[in-house]
Design an enzyme around this catalytic site. Structure first.
Site, PDB file in Angstrom:
ATOM      1  N   HIS A 143       4.907  -4.562  11.175  1.00 51.12           N
ATOM      2  CA  HIS A 143       5.254  -4.006  12.166  1.00 51.12           C
ATOM      3  C   HIS A 143       5.481  -4.964  13.394  1.00 51.12           C
ATOM      4  O   HIS A 143       4.851  -5.788  13.611  1.00 51.12           O
ATOM      5  CB  HIS A 143       4.108  -2.943  12.556  1.00 51.12           C
ATOM      6  CG  HIS A 143       4.113  -1.686  11.710  1.00 51.12           C
ATOM      7  ND1 HIS A 143       5.058  -0.744  11.994  1.00 51.12           N
ATOM      8  CD2 HIS A 143       3.368  -1.429  10.647  1.00 51.12           C
ATOM      9  CE1 HIS A 143       4.651   0.120  10.634  1.00 51.12           C
ATOM     10  NE2 HIS A 143       3.868  -0.135  10.018  1.00 51.12           N
ATOM     11  N   HIS A 156      -7.471  -0.668   6.066  1.00 48.98           N
ATOM     12  CA  HIS A 156      -6.505  -0.010   6.451  1.00 48.98           C
ATOM     13  C   HIS A 156      -6.032   1.275   5.488  1.00 48.98           C
ATOM     14  O   HIS A 156      -6.204   2.368   5.887  1.00 48.98           O
ATOM     15  CB  HIS A 156      -5.223  -0.709   6.480  1.00 48.98           C
ATOM     16  CG  HIS A 156      -3.795   0.267   7.275  1.00 48.98           C
ATOM     17  ND1 HIS A 156      -3.803   0.847   8.296  1.00 48.98           N
ATOM     18  CD2 HIS A 156      -2.598   0.461   6.487  1.00 48.98           C
ATOM     19  CE1 HIS A 156      -2.604   1.334   8.469  1.00 48.98           C
ATOM     20  NE2 HIS A 156      -1.974   1.042   7.140  1.00 48.98           N
ATOM     21  N   HIS A 211       1.263   3.886   2.068  1.00 55.09           N
ATOM     22  CA  HIS A 211       2.067   4.683   3.249  1.00 55.09           C
ATOM     23  C   HIS A 211       3.522   4.786   2.912  1.00 55.09           C
ATOM     24  O   HIS A 211       4.304   3.756   2.688  1.00 55.09           O
ATOM     25  CB  HIS A 211       1.617   3.889   4.380  1.00 55.09           C
ATOM     26  CG  HIS A 211       0.064   4.395   4.845  1.00 55.09           C
ATOM     27  ND1 HIS A 211      -0.616   3.674   5.765  1.00 55.09           N
ATOM     28  CD2 HIS A 211      -0.795   5.274   4.280  1.00 55.09           C
ATOM     29  CE1 HIS A 211      -2.007   4.313   5.807  1.00 55.09           C
ATOM     30  NE2 HIS A 211      -1.769   5.062   5.008  1.00 55.09           N
ATOM     31  N   ASP A 218      -0.202  -3.926   6.462  1.00 62.36           N
ATOM     32  CA  ASP A 218      -0.912  -3.567   7.583  1.00 62.36           C
ATOM     33  C   ASP A 218      -2.349  -3.896   7.906  1.00 62.36           C
ATOM     34  O   ASP A 218      -2.874  -3.278   8.597  1.00 62.36           O
ATOM     35  CB  ASP A 218      -0.672  -1.763   7.694  1.00 62.36           C
ATOM     36  CG  ASP A 218       0.690  -1.409   8.192  1.00 62.36           C
ATOM     37  OD1 ASP A 218       1.650  -2.223   8.166  1.00 62.36           O
ATOM     38  OD2 ASP A 218       0.845  -0.184   7.795  1.00 62.36           O
ATOM     39  N   HIS A 241       0.851  -1.165  -0.009  1.00 62.11           N
ATOM     40  CA  HIS A 241      -0.078   0.116   0.016  1.00 62.11           C
ATOM     41  C   HIS A 241       0.821   1.377  -0.072  1.00 62.11           C
ATOM     42  O   HIS A 241       2.371   1.207   0.310  1.00 62.11           O
ATOM     43  CB  HIS A 241      -1.130  -0.185   1.224  1.00 62.11           C
ATOM     44  CG  HIS A 241      -0.294  -0.020   2.501  1.00 62.11           C
ATOM     45  ND1 HIS A 241       0.487  -0.846   3.222  1.00 62.11           N
ATOM     46  CD2 HIS A 241      -0.366   0.987   3.575  1.00 62.11           C
ATOM     47  CE1 HIS A 241       0.895  -0.504   4.322  1.00 62.11           C
ATOM     48  NE2 HIS A 241       0.530   0.576   4.590  1.00 62.11           N
ATOM     49  N   ASP A 269       5.916   4.615   5.247  1.00 61.20           N
ATOM     50  CA  ASP A 269       7.033   3.753   5.694  1.00 61.20           C
ATOM     51  C   ASP A 269       6.981   2.331   4.920  1.00 61.20           C
ATOM     52  O   ASP A 269       7.560   1.652   5.556  1.00 61.20           O
ATOM     53  CB  ASP A 269       6.514   3.627   7.098  1.00 61.20           C
ATOM     54  CG  ASP A 269       5.016   3.159   7.514  1.00 61.20           C
ATOM     55  OD1 ASP A 269       4.284   3.441   6.656  1.00 61.20           O
ATOM     56  OD2 ASP A 269       4.845   2.426   8.405  1.00 61.20           O
ATOM     57  N   HIS A 270       6.250   2.299   3.921  1.00 61.59           N
ATOM     58  CA  HIS A 270       6.213   1.113   3.153  1.00 61.59           C
ATOM     59  C   HIS A 270       6.885   1.489   1.685  1.00 61.59           C
ATOM     60  O   HIS A 270       7.068   0.555   1.021  1.00 61.59           O
ATOM     61  CB  HIS A 270       5.042   0.521   2.987  1.00 61.59           C
ATOM     62  CG  HIS A 270       4.396   0.034   4.276  1.00 61.59           C
ATOM     63  ND1 HIS A 270       4.125  -1.118   4.533  1.00 61.59           N
ATOM     64  CD2 HIS A 270       3.810   0.649   5.201  1.00 61.59           C
ATOM     65  CE1 HIS A 270       3.726  -1.177   5.969  1.00 61.59           C
ATOM     66  NE2 HIS A 270       3.434  -0.103   6.325  1.00 61.59           N
TER      67      HIS A 270
END
Length: 253
Positions: free
Chosen positions: A165, A110, A56, A127, A54, A58-59
């Site tokens: 995570h 999410h 975001h 996530d 996805h 941090d990915h």
């Protein structure tokens, strides 16, 4: 098939999938380029491809810096926010890399664009699902999220769950509030506490274990429904209402 965890930021995991005996890997959700580059150089490895679940940051933030040094195809959701994807994917499609076939599962909730990658006993779910928990509902709705989780629940029990995570201990601590009489949950939390004291990675989990301990997969269980209704102070109708109540409870815990 070997899978290596790369720690990033405070609690992210970037997964490197190594299907064969050579040092060729698939990089999953590279939020940070530097630890991946360090691993690749230390192991004299090359990148076959990148899998993105996805949009975001941090990915994805490490993706373009990695492509500069390790160019390879990028597979991910159909989302214009991720500029580097050159192989956009949808539900039901398959990705064949290094002799392995990965099924693409649409798992929104999410985020709307979220997908997961599944290959016989291995689930890379970003996530959408965590050990003992699930991601916050940023863009989806409860009905959508429940359908995504039901899709994952149908996978074989021995499926290893590689989420993104290190939230396991915090998630299980909350899960105890929902199911204080769940003996499997209590026992597993004690094990996880010891692992984290030693800075061990608590992943992968398994789908069989998650079905026993994770309240976000257990929304149709009597004890979870009762806890959600007590927290809400009213009767709840259906899986989505129970899930939404537990998700809001966790958000505010």
């Amino acid at each position: 098939m070997r899978v290596h965890p790369i720690k990033a930021y405070d609690d992210n995991y970037i997964w490197l999938i190594q299907p064969g005996s050579d040092n060729t890997v698939i990089v999953v959700d590279p939020g940070d380029a530097e630890p991946v580059k360090d691993w690749l150089k230390r192991h004299d490895a090359r990148v076959d491809s990148y899998f993105i679940t996805h949009h975001h940051w941090d990915h994805t933030d490490g993706l373009e810096p990695l492509l500069d040094d390790f160019p390879a195809p990028v597979f991910g959701p159909r989302d214009s926010r991720i500029k580097a994807i050159d192989h956009p994917l949808s539900e039901g499609e398959q990705v064949q890399r290094l002799g392995k076939t990965f099924d693409v599962l649409a798992t929104p909730g999410h985020t709307l664009d979220h997908i997961s990658f599944h290959h016989h006993g291995f689930l890379f779910c970003g996530d959408t699902l965590f050990s003992g928990g699930c991601g916050r509902m940023f863009e989806g709705n409860p009905e959508m999220y429940v359908e995504s989780l039901k899709k994952l629940r149908r996978l074989p029990g021995d499926t290893r769950v590689f989420c993104a995570h290190e939230y396991t201990q915090a998630n299980l601590t909350f899960a105890k509030l929902v199911e204080p009489n769940n003996a499997v949950l209590h026992s597993y939390l004690e094990k996880i506490k010891l692992m984290r004291q030693q800075q061990q990675v608590t992943l992968p989990s398994s789908m069989q274990l998650e079905l026993a301990i994770n309240p976000f997969l257990r929304f149709d269980q009597t004890a979870v429904i009762a806890a959600a209704e007590e927290h809400a102070g009213q009767s709840l109708n259906g899986d989505a209402e129970v899930f939404a109540t537990i998700r809001q409870w966790k958000d505010n815990a």
